[in-house]
Motif scaffolding. Sequence first.
Motif, PDB file in Angstrom:
ATOM      1  N   VAL A 174       0.763  -1.131   0.015  1.00  0.00           N
ATOM      2  CA  VAL A 174      -0.220  -0.103  -0.048  1.00  0.00           C
ATOM      3  C   VAL A 174       0.865   1.211   0.031  1.00  0.00           C
ATOM      4  O   VAL A 174       1.858   1.490   0.782  1.00  0.00           O
ATOM      5  CB  VAL A 174      -0.924  -0.125   1.160  1.00  0.00           C
ATOM      6  CG1 VAL A 174      -1.767   1.032   1.218  1.00  0.00           C
ATOM      7  CG2 VAL A 174      -1.888  -0.957   1.179  1.00  0.00           C
ATOM      8  N   GLY A 175       0.733   2.293  -0.848  1.00  0.00           N
ATOM      9  CA  GLY A 175       1.354   3.484  -1.022  1.00  0.00           C
ATOM     10  C   GLY A 175       0.583   4.477  -0.271  1.00  0.00           C
ATOM     11  O   GLY A 175      -0.579   4.624  -0.427  1.00  0.00           O
ATOM     12  N   VAL A 176       1.162   5.301   0.656  1.00  0.00           N
ATOM     13  CA  VAL A 176       0.686   6.043   1.644  1.00  0.00           C
ATOM     14  C   VAL A 176       1.360   7.506   1.282  1.00  0.00           C
ATOM     15  O   VAL A 176       2.806   7.575   1.244  1.00  0.00           O
ATOM     16  CB  VAL A 176       0.655   5.757   2.941  1.00  0.00           C
ATOM     17  CG1 VAL A 176       0.007   7.010   3.934  1.00  0.00           C
ATOM     18  CG2 VAL A 176      -0.030   4.398   3.303  1.00  0.00           C
ATOM     19  N   ILE A 177       0.605   8.499   0.958  1.00  0.00           N
ATOM     20  CA  ILE A 177       1.003   9.816   0.798  1.00  0.00           C
ATOM     21  C   ILE A 177       0.601  10.713   1.710  1.00  0.00           C
ATOM     22  O   ILE A 177      -0.964  11.040   1.845  1.00  0.00           O
ATOM     23  CB  ILE A 177       0.774  10.535  -0.664  1.00  0.00           C
ATOM     24  CG1 ILE A 177       1.426   9.516  -1.641  1.00  0.00           C
ATOM     25  CG2 ILE A 177       1.430  11.818  -0.916  1.00  0.00           C
ATOM     26  CD1 ILE A 177       1.211   9.839  -3.147  1.00  0.00           C
ATOM     27  N   SER A 178       1.390  11.502   2.780  1.00  0.00           N
ATOM     28  CA  SER A 178       0.736  11.976   3.851  1.00  0.00           C
ATOM     29  C   SER A 178       0.928  13.446   3.728  1.00  0.00           C
ATOM     30  O   SER A 178       1.976  14.091   3.028  1.00  0.00           O
ATOM     31  CB  SER A 178       1.287  11.494   5.123  1.00  0.00           C
ATOM     32  OG  SER A 178       2.586  11.816   5.264  1.00  0.00           O
ATOM     33  N   PRO A 179      -0.119  14.344   4.254  1.00  0.00           N
ATOM     34  CA  PRO A 179       0.286  15.775   4.013  1.00  0.00           C
ATOM     35  C   PRO A 179       0.994  16.500   5.192  1.00  0.00           C
ATOM     36  O   PRO A 179       1.515  15.937   5.856  1.00  0.00           O
ATOM     37  CB  PRO A 179      -1.336  16.318   4.143  1.00  0.00           C
ATOM     38  CG  PRO A 179      -1.687  15.249   5.115  1.00  0.00           C
ATOM     39  CD  PRO A 179      -1.232  14.070   4.965  1.00  0.00           C
ATOM     40  N   PHE A 180       0.872  17.781   5.120  1.00  0.00           N
ATOM     41  CA  PHE A 180       1.754  18.549   6.052  1.00  0.00           C
ATOM     42  C   PHE A 180       1.070  19.196   7.287  1.00  0.00           C
ATOM     43  O   PHE A 180       1.706  19.386   8.240  1.00  0.00           O
ATOM     44  CB  PHE A 180       2.576  19.980   5.018  1.00  0.00           C
ATOM     45  CG  PHE A 180       1.369  20.912   4.853  1.00  0.00           C
ATOM     46  CD1 PHE A 180       1.157  21.925   5.995  1.00  0.00           C
ATOM     47  CD2 PHE A 180       1.195  21.287   3.699  1.00  0.00           C
ATOM     48  CE1 PHE A 180       0.131  22.966   5.862  1.00  0.00           C
ATOM     49  CE2 PHE A 180      -0.118  22.079   3.214  1.00  0.00           C
ATOM     50  CZ  PHE A 180      -0.514  22.982   4.427  1.00  0.00           C
ATOM     51  N   ASN A 181      -0.280  19.245   7.239  1.00  0.00           N
ATOM     52  CA  ASN A 181      -0.738  19.749   8.259  1.00  0.00           C
ATOM     53  C   ASN A 181      -0.935  19.094   9.379  1.00  0.00           C
ATOM     54  O   ASN A 181      -0.690  19.328  10.504  1.00  0.00           O
ATOM     55  CB  ASN A 181      -2.353  20.179   7.851  1.00  0.00           C
ATOM     56  CG  ASN A 181      -3.161  19.262   7.266  1.00  0.00           C
ATOM     57  OD1 ASN A 181      -2.728  18.104   6.882  1.00  0.00           O
ATOM     58  ND2 ASN A 181      -4.569  19.268   7.266  1.00  0.00           N
ATOM     59  N   PHE A 182      -1.529  17.441   9.378  1.00  0.00           N
ATOM     60  CA  PHE A 182      -1.543  16.851  10.494  1.00  0.00           C
ATOM     61  C   PHE A 182      -0.835  15.510   9.916  1.00  0.00           C
ATOM     62  O   PHE A 182      -1.537  14.442   9.963  1.00  0.00           O
ATOM     63  CB  PHE A 182      -3.226  16.438  10.964  1.00  0.00           C
ATOM     64  CG  PHE A 182      -3.629  17.575  11.762  1.00  0.00           C
ATOM     65  CD1 PHE A 182      -3.778  17.420  13.182  1.00  0.00           C
ATOM     66  CD2 PHE A 182      -4.001  18.711  11.455  1.00  0.00           C
ATOM     67  CE1 PHE A 182      -4.368  18.202  14.156  1.00  0.00           C
ATOM     68  CE2 PHE A 182      -4.727  19.715  12.078  1.00  0.00           C
ATOM     69  CZ  PHE A 182      -4.687  19.433  13.655  1.00  0.00           C
ATOM     70  N   PRO A 183       0.460  15.585   9.936  1.00  0.00           N
ATOM     71  CA  PRO A 183       1.214  14.571   9.464  1.00  0.00           C
ATOM     72  C   PRO A 183       1.392  13.253   9.970  1.00  0.00           C
ATOM     73  O   PRO A 183       1.202  12.261   9.419  1.00  0.00           O
ATOM     74  CB  PRO A 183       2.697  15.271   9.036  1.00  0.00           C
ATOM     75  CG  PRO A 183       2.666  16.031   9.928  1.00  0.00           C
ATOM     76  CD  PRO A 183       1.178  16.813  10.151  1.00  0.00           C
ATOM     77  N   LEU A 184       1.352  13.400  11.171  1.00  0.00           N
ATOM     78  CA  LEU A 184       1.410  11.900  12.132  1.00  0.00           C
ATOM     79  C   LEU A 184       0.187  11.280  11.882  1.00  0.00           C
ATOM     80  O   LEU A 184      -0.003  10.104  11.738  1.00  0.00           O
ATOM     81  CB  LEU A 184       1.691  12.573  13.568  1.00  0.00           C
ATOM     82  CG  LEU A 184       1.880  11.120  14.569  1.00  0.00           C
ATOM     83  CD1 LEU A 184       2.832  10.261  13.858  1.00  0.00           C
ATOM     84  CD2 LEU A 184       2.334  11.514  15.906  1.00  0.00           C
ATOM     85  N   ILE A 185      -1.050  11.967  12.522  1.00  0.00           N
ATOM     86  CA  ILE A 185      -2.361  11.285  12.316  1.00  0.00           C
ATOM     87  C   ILE A 185      -2.629  11.136  10.811  1.00  0.00           C
ATOM     88  O   ILE A 185      -3.112   9.664  10.754  1.00  0.00           O
ATOM     89  CB  ILE A 185      -3.459  12.123  12.924  1.00  0.00           C
ATOM     90  CG1 ILE A 185      -3.019  12.677  14.262  1.00  0.00           C
ATOM     91  CG2 ILE A 185      -4.886  11.884  12.479  1.00  0.00           C
ATOM     92  CD1 ILE A 185      -4.207  13.684  14.837  1.00  0.00           C
ATOM     93  N   LEU A 186      -2.567  11.612   9.967  1.00  0.00           N
ATOM     94  CA  LEU A 186      -3.123  11.670   8.617  1.00  0.00           C
ATOM     95  C   LEU A 186      -2.161  10.442   7.893  1.00  0.00           C
ATOM     96  O   LEU A 186      -2.563   9.713   6.867  1.00  0.00           O
ATOM     97  CB  LEU A 186      -3.285  12.678   7.890  1.00  0.00           C
ATOM     98  CG  LEU A 186      -4.159  13.853   8.571  1.00  0.00           C
ATOM     99  CD1 LEU A 186      -4.530  15.031   7.759  1.00  0.00           C
ATOM    100  CD2 LEU A 186      -5.549  13.006   8.772  1.00  0.00           C
ATOM    101  N   GLY A 187      -0.748  10.313   8.384  1.00  0.00           N
ATOM    102  CA  GLY A 187      -0.047   9.163   7.809  1.00  0.00           C
ATOM    103  C   GLY A 187      -0.486   7.903   8.509  1.00  0.00           C
ATOM    104  O   GLY A 187      -0.750   6.808   8.008  1.00  0.00           O
ATOM    105  N   LEU A 188      -0.442   7.779   9.721  1.00  0.00           N
ATOM    106  CA  LEU A 188      -0.476   6.928  10.704  1.00  0.00           C
ATOM    107  C   LEU A 188      -1.949   5.789  10.575  1.00  0.00           C
ATOM    108  O   LEU A 188      -1.792   4.872  10.579  1.00  0.00           O
ATOM    109  CB  LEU A 188      -0.234   7.201  12.182  1.00  0.00           C
ATOM    110  CG  LEU A 188      -0.044   5.954  12.875  1.00  0.00           C
ATOM    111  CD1 LEU A 188       1.037   5.006  12.707  1.00  0.00           C
ATOM    112  CD2 LEU A 188       0.031   6.374  14.359  1.00  0.00           C
TER     113      LEU A 188
END
Length: 493
Positions: free
Chosen positions: A155-169
């Motif tokens: 699975v490829g995950v691309i996370s953003p800058f604003n809430f990066p820990l939550i929105l990646g994890l």
Amino acid sequence: MGSSEHAHLAWARPSCWDGQAFDGGWSTPLASSQDVIEPATGRPLWRTGLASVADMQAAIGRAQAAQPAWAATGARERAAILLAAAQAFEQHFDELALAVARETGAILPKGQHEVREAIVLCRIAAGLPMQAQGQVLPSTPGRLSLARRVPHGVVGVISPFNFPLILGLRSVAAALALGNAVVLKPDPRTPAAGGYLMARVFEEAGLPPGLLQVLPGDGVAGEALVTDARVPMIAFTGSPAVGRRIGELAGRHLKKVSLELGGANNLVVLDDADLDAAASAVAFGAWFHQGQICMASNRVLVHESIAAALQARLVAKAQHLPVGDGASGQVALGPMIDAKQLARFDAIVQDTVRQGATLEAGGTHEGLCYRPTVLSGVRPGMRSFDEEPFGPLVNLVTFGSDDEAVALANRSEGGLAAAVIGRDVARALALGERLNAGMLHINDQTVNDECTNPFGGPGLGGNGSAVGGPADIDEYTRWQWVTVKAAPPAFPF
């Protein structure tokens, strides 16, 4: 940067990720490096690697090689690693929260919130392998027919800058728990919060090497991840513009895609609302983390009979909320992430004023610190009504009837969240159920997420799918039909 500058990161060790990918260890160099700039100070925080296309392809190969053994690992063993990750987040809470706050330009409570939610996300993910993974289907006598959920693979995950820990994890934890390997590309502005801190946590938790690959990179590296045939699913959180591009590429390559984007979020304040409570909700929903939230209360639709009173309360709050270095503990709003983001937001504010709105408060900035801003007289056709501002802005839009409020709110291509505030709960709910949003909150603002809830929205909110809670097994696995007979039957051929 000397070790004294990283004294607050004794465990995270930024030297680990200086120019390196994470592949279970820290010895794989990336094509180039760059400084990560702290938004509040303009000074380098640490250095990070940047992935090339070749780097990304190599990481995908490593993940693909590691995944089959992980999928064959027992559910209890996978769950135990996710619980160990939750424990690591707890043990290093203060250090991680400060790192998130500094890198994202946030106030410390926002950094703490991200780490608290990370703990919850890992615990929820730990429960996923222990749930039923399919069902027995009706079939002909003598044949056992099963529908079971199986991992996608990588699975490829691309996370953003604003809430990066939550929105990646939220994608990384669930995907790993369900037997996938993950290639994570964090935003290069927030590579630690969006990737490397997670990597350190899973390293300490004992995740087998290869299953989590972390490579910050630009759009070219992201496109390499999206188009690689070895990655059957992409989970992306970010802007609608980039989401459209990823959706287009994923569709061309016949991939599953989970898009969580943005769009218009409407907060409706009815004429029977408690004005002090409503003003507090609006201020938080619009200005928390400088409005750089996909669920921010972009549009505040207020009944014309109470608009002046609500506006006065919001202007007073805007004039008194301190802005500055979020990690100092002395301010309510920190800086925006970078000069490009601030310039775009400021242009939206100034263009909307030129189009006829009135600037009631804010509209100025020092460095990257933008004052909380209030615009009145906002209508359809103005930039701040039609576009997602992604900055600390209250757009006051007046309406005269519930039907008009619904019509105004639904003048968009969809959104993540909507909220309605009013003392008559039945009326507020009836209005809210007519709004085109993925999430609805009555007597609250729009910035809500409890990790246990499906999270997503239609149109610009994403692609109508959701992640989180009961949606995760659907997202991060696929169906496989299995039949079993005692012996092959005779066929007429």
